[in-house]
Design a protein around this motif. Structure first.
Motif, PDB file in Angstrom:
ATOM      1  N   UNK A 356     -44.070  32.658 -64.774  1.00 10.51           N
ATOM      2  CA  UNK A 356     -44.018  33.617 -63.678  1.00 10.51           C
ATOM      3  C   UNK A 356     -45.411  33.871 -63.108  1.00 10.51           C
ATOM      4  N   UNK A 360     -46.300  33.379 -59.353  1.00  7.14           N
ATOM      5  CA  UNK A 360     -46.718  34.570 -58.593  1.00  7.14           C
ATOM      6  C   UNK A 360     -48.111  34.374 -58.000  1.00  7.14           C
ATOM      7  N   UNK A 363     -47.790  32.384 -54.911  1.00  8.59           N
ATOM      8  CA  UNK A 363     -47.236  33.211 -53.835  1.00  8.59           C
ATOM      9  C   UNK A 363     -48.327  34.126 -53.273  1.00  8.59           C
ATOM     10  N   UNK A 367     -49.510  34.772 -49.463  1.00  7.63           N
ATOM     11  CA  UNK A 367     -48.886  35.965 -48.910  1.00  7.63           C
ATOM     12  C   UNK A 367     -49.832  36.713 -47.980  1.00  7.63           C
ATOM     13  N   UNK A 372     -45.856  43.040 -49.546  1.00  4.15           N
ATOM     14  CA  UNK A 372     -45.431  42.001 -50.472  1.00  4.15           C
ATOM     15  C   UNK A 372     -46.522  41.707 -51.501  1.00  4.15           C
ATOM     16  N   UNK A 375     -46.224  44.162 -54.184  1.00  3.63           N
ATOM     17  CA  UNK A 375     -45.109  43.848 -55.083  1.00  3.63           C
ATOM     18  C   UNK A 375     -45.502  42.721 -56.043  1.00  3.63           C
ATOM     19  N   UNK A 376     -46.111  41.677 -55.460  1.00  3.42           N
ATOM     20  CA  UNK A 376     -46.509  40.540 -56.290  1.00  3.42           C
ATOM     21  C   UNK A 376     -47.517  40.981 -57.357  1.00  3.42           C
ATOM     22  N   UNK A 379     -45.766  42.725 -60.079  1.00  3.07           N
ATOM     23  CA  UNK A 379     -45.031  41.784 -60.932  1.00  3.07           C
ATOM     24  C   UNK A 379     -45.982  40.962 -61.815  1.00  3.07           C
ATOM     25  N   UNK A 383     -45.831  40.813 -65.777  1.00  8.03           N
ATOM     26  CA  UNK A 383     -45.777  39.578 -66.554  1.00  8.03           C
ATOM     27  C   UNK A 383     -46.869  39.539 -67.617  1.00  8.03           C
TER      28      UNK A 383
END
Lengths: 561, 126
Positions: A356, A360, A363, A367, A372, A375-376, A379, A383
């Protein structure tokens, strides 16, 4: 000498009357002196009275002699009878008797002896002649015992081989003793007996004994060792000569010796074939002092000397060690299976957040949207935390499995106190009520860190999975059942759906409540620690009512300090 | 025509990643996410009633209630025409071996996943 002279008759009467008052002892003495050859001397007339007297006395003596002849005859009959009885007894018992004149070397044998040696009555036994009949290798022994009997006045009792004229072998037991006359040995008397059957049986028995796979010790009712076989020497490390006549307890570890004598006596009171100490682990003691596990079966032996007990002893240390090897191999297999599982799960639980993180990050690099990105980032952080937690668990599991096992008397109350101090914040926060009852079993012999870990995990689980709709209650209770110590922790929390989860609740990383703090290490560790010491943990639970975990502590012996 | 593509995985972060990977694609397929094998199984049974079964299922192996392989066992008895791609962080050789033997399982992809591979597989099976 006329018997019809009236004068003489008168004198006879006179003398008879005179002698009637004489003591019979005197008469016997006279008879003894003149026995067999009474001579009537030429005597002067003036001595006629005495002459007649003597004649009369001779008659008396003759009467006495006749009387004694009768007695002698009766005695002879008696002796004949007795001799016949003796012969019969010899026939029945197979024991013959012999007499040897040590001056002439002439030998007399009873009928049975002729039979024993397979010889006819016309054989005239003589010592040297007889020596010619015995096998050459037996001659020196016979000569030697006979010589000792004559020269040292020693009795003898020995066995020798003999070959019958028809070629059959016999084993003969010869017994004898010297008879002295005036300080010299003039005769040897004794018996001979065919003991071939008994000896062969004994030889066979000894052969069986020697070839028996087990060590065999034969003990008399005095507790002394009478016979051992070679295996006893091999297993216990003693020579035969060091054991014969010694108490059997020499083969038993000191700490069991005291009780053993009592057991032995009671066994002799009721001897029957059975394994010794059924269900107990028996130990033998080698000469070196080393103790080793044994299996013993006892059986009584009826013998002429009374009941003997034969103990067949088997050294099972190899089997024991094989058993424990097997057990150990199984444990290792189970452990390695568990470790393999652990490795895969850990790999998974590390790889998942790591994968992950990798995705991530990609991303995040592309991004543009700030929301977003937030959020990433969240996360990503999540992780990392999952990853860290997994790593913590790994080190916890590894340290718990490598901890030294050091059992001691662990008092439940003290451990619970420590646990409650550790958990005091969460207990206060959740308003959990904890009650305990250790009255049935206040302690257990166990590694203290295990007990601590068990109580900590079960109590914190009971708090963690509480039902927020009601006041959380936790009951801790210990008991003894059949010698095993049990500890249970009961809560009135959410409960676990056992139909759905069953055994898997004790597996690594099996969490069943969608609860943020839940992780699967605790119960896995408890189960693992308990089963490694032959204990267990069970759970009963009803969804919505609560759970009860019951721990069975395996029995551990405290090592003597 | 729109095809159903399912992701069965209990990892919410992973779901987020998949969404990001698929969001800017020209993918016209309907993507559904399931937290666990048992929920996916229920959905399969319901979908069968309407005749609309997923064209492709991406399946994780380690899940709490119904694990990936348990779901495969159930699917074997239910509908052998489905296409399943295992998407797992497992590197366990046993899992990889089993994946080869199961006719339902078309591929075994280890995490972390590549955006292009996911898209390519969707094109391939739909």
């Amino acid at each position: 000498m006329s018997e019809n002279n009236p004068e003489l008759e008168a004198y006879k009467k006179l003398v008879a009357d005179t002698f009637a008052s004489f003591e019979p002892v005197f008469l016997a003495a006279v008879v003894g002196e003149f026995n067999q050859r009474i001579e009537i001397p030429e005597i002067e007339d003036e001595f006629t009275g005495l002459f007649f007297g003597i004649k009369t006395m001779t008659d008396v003596i003759n009467d006495k002699i006749a009387e004694m002849e009768l007695v002698k005859h009766q005695l002879e009959n008696l002796v004949a009878e007795r001799t016949a009885a003796l012969h019969e007894a010899q026939e029945v018992s197979g024991v013959g008797s012999w007499v040897m004149d040590t001056e002439t070397n002439e030998v007399e044998w009873s009928d049975v002896i002729y039979k024993i040696f397979g010889l006819n009555r016309d054989y005239e036994p003589k010592y040297h002649g007889f020596l010619g009949l015995v096998p050459a290798e037996e001659k020196p022994r016979i000569v030697s015992v006979v010589r000792s009997a004559v020269e040292k006045r020693e009795s003898f009792d020995f066995t020798f081989n003999f070959v019958l004229p028809n070629g059959e072998s016999r084993i003969i037991r010869g017994r004898g003793k010297p008879i002295e006359t005036n300080g010299f040995v003039t005769k040897l008397i004794g018996t001979a007996q065919d003991v071939t059957r008994e000896k062969l049986a004994e030889i066979k028995f000894r052969g069986l004994l020697e070839s028996a796979p087990d060590a065999v010790v034969i003990v008399g009712n005095d507790g002394n060792i009478q016979l051992v076989n070679r295996q006893v020497e091999n297993i216990f490390g003693y020579n035969r000569s060091e054991l014969i006549g010694k108490p059997v307890e020499i083969l038993i570890p000191d700490k069991f010796r005291g009780n053993h004598a009592g057991h032995r006596t009671s066994y002799f009171g009721n001897p029957n074939a059975r394994p010794m100490g059924a269900g107990l682990e028996l130990l033998g003691k080698r000469k070196s002092g080393e103790e080793f596990p044994v299996e013993i079966s006892l059986s009584p032996l009826e013998t002429e000397e009374g009941v003997l007990v034969s103990a067949a002893i088997r050294d099972i240390s190899e089997r024991k060690s094989q058993q424990s090897e097997l057990l150990r191999a199984r444990e290792l297999a189970a452990k390695s299976e568990e470790l393999e599982r652990f490795a895969h799960i850990t790999a998974h639980n590390i790889r998942s957040p790591a994968a992950n993180l990798s995705s991530l990050t990609k991303i995040l690099l592309e991004e543009k949207d700030p929301e977003e990105i937030e959020t990433v980032t969240y996360l990503l952080n999540d992780s990392v935390e999952v990853l860290m937690r997994t790593l913590d668990d790994v080190s916890e599991v590894l340290s718990s499995t490598s901890q030294a096992i050091n059992p001691q008397v662990v008092v439940f109350k003290e451990i619970l106190k420590d646990v409650l101090i550790e958990l005091r914040e969460v207990i206060k926060e959740t308003k959990t009520k904890i009650t305990c009852d250790f009255s049935e079993a206040n302690s257990v012999i166990y590694p203290v860190n295990h007990v601590h870990n068990i109580i900590l995990n079960l109590v914190s689980n009971a708090i963690r999975y509480r039902d927020p709709r009601r006041k959380n209650m936790v009951e801790i209770h210990s008991k003894i059942n059949d010698g095993d110590v049990f500890l249970s922790v009961k809560d009135n929390g959410l409960g676990i759906d056992l139909n759905r989860h069953g055994d898997s609740i004790f597996k690594l990383y099996k969490t069943f409540h969608t609860h943020p703090a839940s992780k699967g290490v605790g119960l896995f560790l408890i189960k693992n620690q308990l089963s490694s010491l032959h204990g267990d943990v069970q759970v009963k639970s009803v969804v919505g009512e609560g759970s009860k975990f019951t721990v069975k502590f395996g029995r551990i012996e405290l090592k003597e300090a | 025509m729109e095809k159903d593509i399912w992701f069965v995985d209990d990892d919410l972060t992973f779901r987020f990643i998949i969404k990001k990977f698929l969001q800017d694609s020209t993918c016209e397929h309907r993507v559904k996410y399931f937290d666990d094998g048992d929920l996916a199984m229920l959905a399969i049974i319901n979908a069968a009633k309407t005749g609309v079964t997923p064209k492709l299922i991406f399946l994780d192996l380690n899940m709490k209630y119904l694990e990936g392989w348990q779901m495969i066992d159930l699917l074997n008895e239910f509908d052998r025409r489905l296409n399943v791609i295992i998407l797992s962080s497992s590197l366990n050789p046993k899992d990889i071996e089993r994946a080869k033997k199961e006719p339902l399982v078309k591929e075994f992809i280890s995490k972390p996943i590549d955006k292009e591979i996911i898209r390519q597989k969707i094109e391939q099976y739909c």
